[in-house]
Design a protein around this motif. Structure first.
Motif, PDB file in Angstrom:
ATOM      1  N   ILE C  66      67.636 -24.271  -2.757  1.00 34.13           N
ATOM      2  CA  ILE C  66      67.881 -25.910  -2.496  1.00 34.13           C
ATOM      3  C   ILE C  66      69.398 -26.059  -2.880  1.00 34.13           C
ATOM      4  CG2 ILE C  66      67.452 -28.324  -2.121  1.00 34.13           C
ATOM      5  CD1 ILE C  66      64.459 -27.083  -2.931  1.00 34.13           C
ATOM      6  N   LEU C  67      70.438 -26.099  -2.083  1.00 38.85           N
ATOM      7  CA  LEU C  67      71.828 -26.434  -2.480  1.00 38.85           C
ATOM      8  C   LEU C  67      72.055 -27.989  -2.260  1.00 38.85           C
ATOM      9  CD1 LEU C  67      71.724 -23.230  -2.252  1.00 38.85           C
ATOM     10  CD2 LEU C  67      74.340 -23.731  -2.493  1.00 38.85           C
ATOM     11  N   VAL C  68      72.193 -28.722  -3.145  1.00 41.20           N
ATOM     12  CA  VAL C  68      72.690 -30.162  -3.172  1.00 41.20           C
ATOM     13  C   VAL C  68      74.090 -30.370  -3.730  1.00 41.20           C
ATOM     14  CG1 VAL C  68      72.312 -32.564  -3.632  1.00 41.20           C
ATOM     15  CG2 VAL C  68      70.347 -31.012  -3.195  1.00 41.20           C
ATOM     16  N   ASN C  69      74.922 -30.676  -2.824  1.00 40.21           N
ATOM     17  CA  ASN C  69      76.561 -30.615  -3.207  1.00 40.21           C
ATOM     18  C   ASN C  69      76.800 -29.243  -3.877  1.00 40.21           C
ATOM     19  OD1 ASN C  69      76.394 -33.265  -2.829  1.00 40.21           O
ATOM     20  ND2 ASN C  69      76.048 -34.039  -4.923  1.00 40.21           N
ATOM     21  N   GLU C  70      76.241 -28.127  -3.228  1.00 38.21           N
ATOM     22  CA  GLU C  70      76.663 -27.001  -3.666  1.00 38.21           C
ATOM     23  C   GLU C  70      75.877 -26.612  -4.921  1.00 38.21           C
ATOM     24  OE1 GLU C  70      80.682 -27.245  -2.911  1.00 38.21           O
ATOM     25  OE2 GLU C  70      79.981 -27.241  -0.683  1.00 38.21           O
ATOM     26  N   GLN C  71      75.009 -27.204  -5.636  1.00 41.47           N
ATOM     27  CA  GLN C  71      74.408 -26.888  -6.733  1.00 41.47           C
ATOM     28  C   GLN C  71      73.008 -26.522  -6.395  1.00 41.47           C
ATOM     29  OE1 GLN C  71      74.054 -28.637 -11.033  1.00 41.47           O
ATOM     30  NE2 GLN C  71      73.391 -30.047  -9.275  1.00 41.47           N
ATOM     31  N   ASN C  72      72.669 -25.351  -6.792  1.00 36.76           N
ATOM     32  CA  ASN C  72      71.140 -25.047  -6.617  1.00 36.76           C
ATOM     33  C   ASN C  72      70.075 -25.823  -7.704  1.00 36.76           C
ATOM     34  OD1 ASN C  72      68.908 -23.683  -5.697  1.00 36.76           O
ATOM     35  ND2 ASN C  72      69.518 -21.835  -6.132  1.00 36.76           N
ATOM     36  N   ILE C  73      69.359 -26.509  -6.792  1.00 34.88           N
ATOM     37  CA  ILE C  73      68.433 -27.310  -7.684  1.00 34.88           C
ATOM     38  C   ILE C  73      66.966 -26.498  -7.961  1.00 34.88           C
ATOM     39  CG2 ILE C  73      69.667 -29.523  -7.517  1.00 34.88           C
ATOM     40  CD1 ILE C  73      67.054 -29.910  -5.498  1.00 34.88           C
ATOM     41  N   ALA C  74      66.993 -25.603  -7.321  1.00 37.71           N
ATOM     42  CA  ALA C  74      65.431 -24.833  -7.205  1.00 37.71           C
ATOM     43  C   ALA C  74      65.058 -24.504  -8.634  1.00 37.71           C
ATOM     44  CB  ALA C  74      65.590 -23.719  -6.406  1.00 37.71           C
ATOM     45  N   LYS C  75      66.284 -24.280  -9.510  1.00 36.70           N
ATOM     46  CA  LYS C  75      65.742 -23.512 -10.656  1.00 36.70           C
ATOM     47  C   LYS C  75      66.235 -24.200 -11.867  1.00 36.70           C
ATOM     48  CE  LYS C  75      64.534 -19.580 -12.184  1.00 36.70           C
ATOM     49  NZ  LYS C  75      63.106 -19.856 -12.637  1.00 36.70           N
ATOM     50  N   LEU C  76      66.403 -25.275 -11.602  1.00 37.87           N
ATOM     51  CA  LEU C  76      67.233 -26.112 -12.705  1.00 37.87           C
ATOM     52  C   LEU C  76      66.030 -26.669 -13.929  1.00 37.87           C
ATOM     53  CD1 LEU C  76      69.818 -26.986 -12.288  1.00 37.87           C
ATOM     54  CD2 LEU C  76      69.493 -29.189 -11.366  1.00 37.87           C
ATOM     55  N   PRO C  77      66.621 -26.416 -15.339  1.00 32.85           N
ATOM     56  CA  PRO C  77      65.856 -26.853 -16.233  1.00 32.85           C
ATOM     57  C   PRO C  77      65.468 -28.402 -16.264  1.00 32.85           C
ATOM     58  CG  PRO C  77      67.731 -25.593 -16.982  1.00 32.85           C
ATOM     59  CD  PRO C  77      67.811 -25.677 -15.664  1.00 32.85           C
ATOM     60  N   ASP C  78      64.289 -28.790 -16.986  1.00 33.91           N
ATOM     61  CA  ASP C  78      63.899 -30.104 -16.713  1.00 33.91           C
ATOM     62  C   ASP C  78      65.144 -31.130 -16.987  1.00 33.91           C
ATOM     63  OD1 ASP C  78      61.712 -31.932 -16.808  1.00 33.91           O
ATOM     64  OD2 ASP C  78      62.460 -32.483 -18.811  1.00 33.91           O
ATOM     65  N   ILE C  79      65.828 -30.807 -18.037  1.00 40.14           N
ATOM     66  CA  ILE C  79      66.831 -31.975 -18.385  1.00 40.14           C
ATOM     67  C   ILE C  79      67.583 -32.161 -17.271  1.00 40.14           C
ATOM     68  CG2 ILE C  79      68.893 -32.516 -19.977  1.00 40.14           C
ATOM     69  CD1 ILE C  79      67.185 -31.157 -22.299  1.00 40.14           C
ATOM     70  N   PHE C  80      68.354 -31.115 -16.566  1.00 40.27           N
ATOM     71  CA  PHE C  80      69.183 -31.192 -15.491  1.00 40.27           C
ATOM     72  C   PHE C  80      68.510 -31.756 -14.263  1.00 40.27           C
ATOM     73  CE2 PHE C  80      70.946 -28.235 -18.425  1.00 40.27           C
ATOM     74  CZ  PHE C  80      72.069 -28.508 -18.598  1.00 40.27           C
ATOM     75  N   SER C  81      67.234 -31.307 -14.002  1.00 39.71           N
ATOM     76  CA  SER C  81      66.635 -31.872 -12.707  1.00 39.71           C
ATOM     77  C   SER C  81      66.383 -33.243 -13.122  1.00 39.71           C
ATOM     78  CB  SER C  81      65.524 -31.157 -12.520  1.00 39.71           C
ATOM     79  OG  SER C  81      64.258 -31.170 -13.328  1.00 39.71           O
ATOM     80  N   SER C  82      65.953 -33.679 -14.132  1.00 42.37           N
ATOM     81  CA  SER C  82      65.603 -35.264 -14.342  1.00 42.37           C
ATOM     82  C   SER C  82      67.075 -36.045 -14.250  1.00 42.37           C
ATOM     83  CB  SER C  82      65.337 -35.390 -15.657  1.00 42.37           C
ATOM     84  OG  SER C  82      63.940 -34.801 -15.984  1.00 42.37           O
TER      85      SER C  82
END
Lengths: 366, 317, 225
Positions: C66-82
C-alpha cells in the motif's frame, strides 16, 4: 521530551475515570500509611534514645559478681581516679523498685534538685498510682518502714522516661536499700575522646569483674537492636505488601480491560503504543503521588497527634499507653518510603499497560 | 545476617528484586525475538514480536530511571551504615568492609554506562523504519541481564558479609600518602590529568571517537586518583584527609555528587560514540559536545577548590 | 498536500495456514489519485471495511503493498504508522468512536496532544475544525448528550483537526437518519472543494450516482469486480 499538552490530556482522562482509580488509590494510601506510621514510630523512639544517650558520660562502669550486677564502692572511685586521663568519676544511684500491687517495676533515678519529701513522676506512673488512689503522694515500702513522698511534678512519658520516678539521692538509697558508700554505677569523665577505649581497657585491667560500656558501645548496641528488629519487621511488611500489590495489579488490569475500546480509539487517531504506555504511566504516577502524600500525612496525624493507638502496643508492649512520640520527620525516611512504595506500584502497572496498548485496534472499525 | 541491619538495605534489595523480575520478563521476550525475528515476514507472529519490542523498551527505561535513583540511595545507605560498622567514619570503611564492596561499586557504575548505551542504540533503532540494530541491541540486552544477575548476587554477598564486630579501616588508613600507582607523585598526576583534559577537548572537538574513547578511559582513572589524593584535600581543607566519599556528605554541601556525576557523565559521553559506532557501523558524533561540556564542568569544579583555597590563604596545602 | 494511494496485489488472510483460513481480501489493485473521492460499495462482510483499515494502517496486510505518497505503509513500525494515522489520515467511523465522558472540544483536541504545539495554536486549530464541521455551538457539551448527527459532526471535526490529506469513512451514514445522511453528502462535497482525498466504504444507496464522485469500486467476497 515531555509534552505538556499530552500530560494535561492524560490527567483530563484520569479525572474522567476517577471512580475506576478510587480503589487502587485507597489501597495504596493504606500501604503508604502503614509503612510510614511504622517508620515514624521507630524514628521517634530512636531519636529519644539517642538524645538520652548524648547526655551520658563517655564511660559507664558497673560491677558484677557471679554474673549479676552488684553495687560499687568508694574504693572503686578512688582507684579509677588514679588512671591518668580520667578527669572525674561520679558515683550514681539508680535502680528498680518493685510495686507489688500492680506487679510493675519503677525506675528510680536521682535528681539532685529535689528535696527529701518530693518526687517527679512520669504520666504513665501517675496513671498507675491513680489506680490505687495515690493522687498527691505515694508510700514506698522500704526495709526501715514507709517512706512517703509528694508528687511535685508529672513529666511526659517517652521511651526513656515511661517508668521513671525522680527522687533525691538519699531517698533513692533508702528506697533501693543501698548504703552510704554504695553506688549502682560510675560515670567516668574523659576529656579526650580518643583515650576512651584505652582507659576502658585500663579499668577492666584493675577489676576483672567490672563491666565497662563506652558511649559508642551503647550507641552501637541500640542501633543494632533497633535496626535488626526493624529489618525483620520490614521483611514481614514486604510479604504483606506483595499480596496487596497482587490485588492492585488485578484491579488495574481489570480497569484497563474495561477501557479496551477507548484505547483502540486513541490508537486509531494516532497514539502509538509507547504513547499509550506513557499515558497510563502518567495517570498512575499521579495516583501514586497523591496516595503517597495523603498516606504520609495521615500517618503523621495518626502517630504524632493521636499517639498511634494499636500500633504502639505492637512496638512497646502493653504498659505503653502513656508514651508519646516526639515528632521527628526525617527527609531520608520520606525518601525511603517513596522508594519502597511508589516504585513497586509503578513497576506493577508496566505489564498491564503494555498489554492494553498492544491490543488489536481493528475493533474500532466494526 | 547483616541483611536486616538497616531498613534501607531491605528496601534496596526489595527494589532490586523487582527490577530483576521485570528484566527477567523482558529477557523472555528478547530471547523470542532473537530466535524468531524475521523482518520481511508478514505473519501475525512477526507483528506480535514487534509489539514485544515496546515492552522491552518500557522496562529498560523504567529500570534505568530506578537504577539511577537507587545508586544515589545506595551511596547514602553506605553513609548511614558507617554509623553501625565499627571503625568506619564514612562510606570508605563500609565499602572496604569486605572484598565485594569495591567490585560492587565499580559494577554499578559500569551497569549504568551499559544501560545508557543500550538506550542510545535503541533510539537509533527506533528512528529507522526497518529495525536495523534489533539483534545487536538484544544481544546487548541479554549481556546486561546476565550482568544484572551477577550484580544482584554481589549485592547479597556484600551486605551479608559486612562485619559488625571486627573494626574496618576508615579513609585515613585506606588512602595513605604513598598509594599512587606507577610510583607517580602528585605533580606528575596533575600533569597527566590536565594533559588528558586537553586531549579530550581536542579529540571531542574534531570528533575523533577512538581517541576520545581511550583518552576518557585513562581520564577516568587519573581523575579518581587526582580527586582522592589532591583535589579532595582542598575540598576538606585538610592535607591528610584523602577520601573520595566524605565529600558526598552534608558538611561539604554535597559537592561530591556534582564532582563525581560530572566526571561520569563526561566520560560516558566521551566513550559511548566509539562503542556505538562499533555496534552500528555508522558515524555517531552527536554526543561529543556533551563530553566537552561535562568534562569541563568537572575540571573547573575540581580546580576551583584549589584556586579558592590559594586565594583565601595565600599558600597551597 | 495532495495524496495518492497505490495498492498492489493486496491480500488479507485471517488464520493463515490453519483449518479456518479465511481470505478477507484477494489480490486488490487500486489507484486513487490526489483529490479524488472514491466510494467502495459492497454488502457487509465483503471486505470493504478491512480494505479501509489497511489503508488507514489500523491493521497490516498479509501480503502486497500500500503506497501512500509513494511511501509503503504496509510494513511500517508502530511509531511511524501511528504518526501516519495522526498526521495524514482522518477517520470517520460508523459508530463515531468518540470518547465518552469528554466534551466535544476535548474529543477534537485528542489528536493534537501528541504534537507539542502551543496553547494558542491548539485552540485555533480546534475552533477551525469545529467551524468546518458545524458543531462549534456545542463545543462544551459532553459527547454522550449529543444526537447521532451531532456526534458524527464531532467525529468529522476530530478527523479534520490535524488537516489530513486523506479522509477515510467507514459506513458513515449507517447510524444516521435520512436528513443527516444528506448533510453528510454535502460535507463530502465540501471535502472535494478542500481538495482532500476521500475513501468511503458503504452499502448505502444515498451515495449512488453522485456527480462529484470520481470512482465507484464494487467489492464482493474480498475481490474487486
Amino acid at each position: 521530551m515531555i509534552n505538556k499538552n499530552f500530560v494535561d490530556f492524560s490527567i483530563l482522562l484520569l479525572l474522567k475515570d476517577k471512580k475506576e482509580y478510587l480503589f487502587s488509590f485507597f489501597i495504596f494510601t493504606f500501604i503508604v500509611f502503614l509503612a510510614s506510621s511504622i517508620l515514624f514510630i521507630s524514628d521517634s523512639i530512636k531519636h529519644d534514645l539517642f538524645i538520652a544517650l548524648d547526655k551520658q558520660h563517655q564511660i559507664i562502669v558497673k560491677n558484677t559478681k557471679s554474673g549479676r550486677y552488684t553495687p560499687l564502692s568508694e574504693e572503686h572511685i578512688d582507684s579509677i581516679l588514679q588512671i591518668s586521663g580520667v578527669d572525674n568519676v561520679k558515683g550514681k544511684v539508680d535502680g528498680y523498685y518493685y510495686f507489688a500491687q500492680d506487679r510493675r517495676y519503677f525506675h528510680i533515678v536521682v535528681d539532685e534538685s529535689l528535696d527529701e519529701h518530693s518526687m517527679i513522676i512520669s504520666s504513665e506512673i501517675k496513671s498507675i498510682l491513680a489506680k490505687f488512689k495515690y493522687t498527691t503522694q505515694f508510700n514506698f515500702l522500704t526495709q526501715d518502714g514507709i517512706t512517703s513522698l509528694d508528687i511535685k511534678k508529672v513529666i511526659k512519658s517517652n521511651i526513656i522516661s515511661n517508668d521513671v520516678i525522680l527522687v533525691n539521692e538519699d531517698i533513692a538509697r533508702k528506697i533501693l536499700n543501698m548504703d552510704e558508700d554504695e553506688y549502682s554505677y560510675l560515670d567516668v569523665l574523659v576529656p579526650n575522646n580518643s583515650e576512651i577505649d584505652f582507659i576502658s581497657l585500663k579499668i577492666v585491667d584493675l577489676y576483672p569483674d567490672i563491666k565497662v560500656k563506652t558511649k559508642n558501645d551503647l550507641k552501637s548496641d541500640y542501633e543494632y537492636v533497633f535496626y535488626y528488629k526493624g529489618g525483620i519487621f520490614m521483611i514481614l511488611y514486604i510479604v504483606s505488601m506483595i499480596s496487596f500489590f497482587i490485588l492492585l495489579k488485578n484491579q488495574i488490569s481489570s480497569v484497563f480491560g474495561e477501557k479496551k475500546r477507548e484505547i483502540a480509539i486513541f490508537r486509531s487517531i494516532g497514539f502509538a503504543i509507547k504513547d499509550i504506555i506513557f499515558l497510563k504511566f502518567i495517570q498512575n504516577s499521579v495516583v501514586a503521588l497523591c496516595s503517597y502524600f495523603l498516606g504520609v500525612f495521615l500517618a503523621y496525624i495518626f502517630v504524632f497527634i493521636f499517639g498511634a493507638p494499636l500500633l504502639k502496643n505492637i512496638f512497646l508492649g502493653h504498659d505503653a499507653s502513656h508514651i508519646i512520640f516526639t515528632p521527628i520527620v526525617d527527609v531520608k525516611t520520606l525518601f525511603v518510603m517513596f522508594i519502597f512504595t511508589v516504585i513497586p506500584f509503578l513497576a506493577s502497572i508496566l505489564l498491564p499497560a503494555w498489554k492494553i496498548a498492544v491490543e488489536d485496534m481493528s475493533e474500532v472499525i466494526k | 545476617m547483616s541483611l536486616f541491619l538497616l531498613n534501607d538495605i531491605v528496601v534496596f534489595i526489595f527494589i532490586e528484586v523487582i527490577l530483576l523480575l521485570l528484566l527477567f520478563i523482558s529477557e523472555f521476550s528478547v530471547l523470542k525475538v532473537l530466535k524468531y525475528w524475521d523482518f520481511s515476514a508478514t505473519t501475525t507472529f512477526q507483528y506480535a514480536l514487534e509489539k514485544r519490542n515496546y515492552l522491552v523498551n518500557t522496562i529498560i527505561y523504567f529500570t534505568v530511571s530506578v537504577k539511577i535513583v537507587l545508586f544515589i540511595f545506595f551511596v547514602k545507605s553506605l553513609d548511614e551504615l558507617s554509623l553501625l560498622v565499627p571503625g568506619a567514619m564514612c562510606a570508605t570503611g563500609v565499602i572496604g568492609a569486605n572484598s565485594y564492596g569495591n567490585i560492587l561499586l565499580l559494577f554499578k557504575i559500569f551497569m549504568l554506562f551499559l544501560l545508557s548505551i543500550w538506550i542510545i542504540i535503541n533510539k537509533l533503532d527506533l528512528e529507522s523504519k526497518v529495525f536495523p540494530y534489533i539483534k545487536e541491541k538484544y544481544y546487548l540486552f541479554s549481556f546486561i541481564f546476565v550482568l544484572t544477575c551477577i550484580e544482584f548476587c554481589l549485592e547479597l554477598f556484600y551486605f551479608m558479609n559486612i562485619p559488625l564486630s571486627v573494626p574496618v579501616f576508615c579513609c585515613s588508613t585506606v588512602f595513605k600518602l604513598d598509594n599512587l600507582p606507577f610510583e607517580l607523585n602528585t605533580s606528575g598526576l596533575l600533569i597527566i590529568y590536565y594533559l588528558l583534559f586537553v586531549v579530550i577537548l581536542i579529540s571531542s572537538y574534531y570528533k575523533k571517537s577512538i581517541i576520545s574513547f581511550f583518552a576518557n578511559i585513562l581520564f577516568l582513572f587519573t581523575s579518581y586518583y587526582a580527586v582522592t589524593y589532591f583535589f579532595g584535600t582542598y575540598i576538606y581543607e585538610l592535607p591528610n584527609h584523602k577520601c573520595p566519599f566524605c565529600m558526598l556528605q552534608k558538611e561539604y554541601f554535597y559537592v561530591g555528587y556534582f564532582i563525581w556525576f560530572s566526571l561520569f557523565l563526561g566520560v560516558f559521553f566521551g566513550i559511548s560514540p566509539y562503542i556505538i559506532e562499533s555496534i552500528t557501523l555508522k558515524k555517531y558524533t552527536y554526543l561529543h559536545k556533551y563530553c566537552i561540556l561535562f568534562t569541563t564542568i568537572f575540571v573547573a569544579l575540581s580546580t576551583y577548590f584549589v584556586v579558592s583555597y590559594y586565594l583565601k590563604n595565600g599558600v597551597l596545602l | 498536500m495532495r495524496s495518492k494511494i497505490l495498492i498492489r496485489n493486496l491480500y488479507k488472510i485471517y488464520n493463515e495456514k490453519k483449518e479456518n483460513e479465511f481470505f478477507a481480501l484477494k489480490n486488490i489493485n487500486l489507484n486513487i489519485k490526489c483529490g479524488e473521492i472514491v466510494i467502495i460499495k459492497g454488502i457487509s462482510g465483503s471486505g470493504k471495511s478491512t480494505l479501509l483499515s489497511l489503508i488507514g494502517a489500523l491493521s497490516k496486510p498479509s501480503s502486497g503493498d500500500i503506497l501512500v505518497n509513494e511511501q509503503n505503509i504496509a510494513k511500517l513500525p508502530d511509531i511511524f504508522s501511528s504518526q501516519y494515522r495522526n498526521e495524514e489520515v482522518g477517520f470517520i467511523f460508523q459508530s463515531f468512536n468518540l470518547v465518552d465522558g469528554l466534551s466535544v472540544y476535548d474529543n477534537v483536541k485528542a489528536p493534537l496532544v501528541l504534537s507539542n504545539i502551543n496553547q494558542d495554536e491548539l485552540k485555533k486549530k480546534i475552533n477551525l475544525a469545529l467551524e468546518v464541521a458545524n458543531i462549534a455551538h456545542k463545543s462544551q457539551q459532553m459527547v454522550s448528550n449529543l444526537s447521532g448527527g451531532e456526534k458524527q459532526r464531532c467525529a468529522i471535526a476530530r478527523a479534520l483537526v490535524n488537516s489530513p490529506s486523506l479522509i477515510l469513512a467507514d459506513e458513515p451514514t449507517a447510524n444516521l437518519d435520512k436528513n443527516n445522511s444528506l448533510i453528510f453528502v454535502d460535507i463530502l462535497k465540501k471535502f472535494k472543494q478542500l481538495n482532500k482525498t476521500v475513501v468511503v466504504a458503504t452499502h448505502d444507496t444515498i451515495f449512488d450516482n453522485l456527480a462529484f464522485v470520481d470512482t465507484y469500486v464494487n467489492i464482493e467476497d474480498g475481490a474487486i469486480i
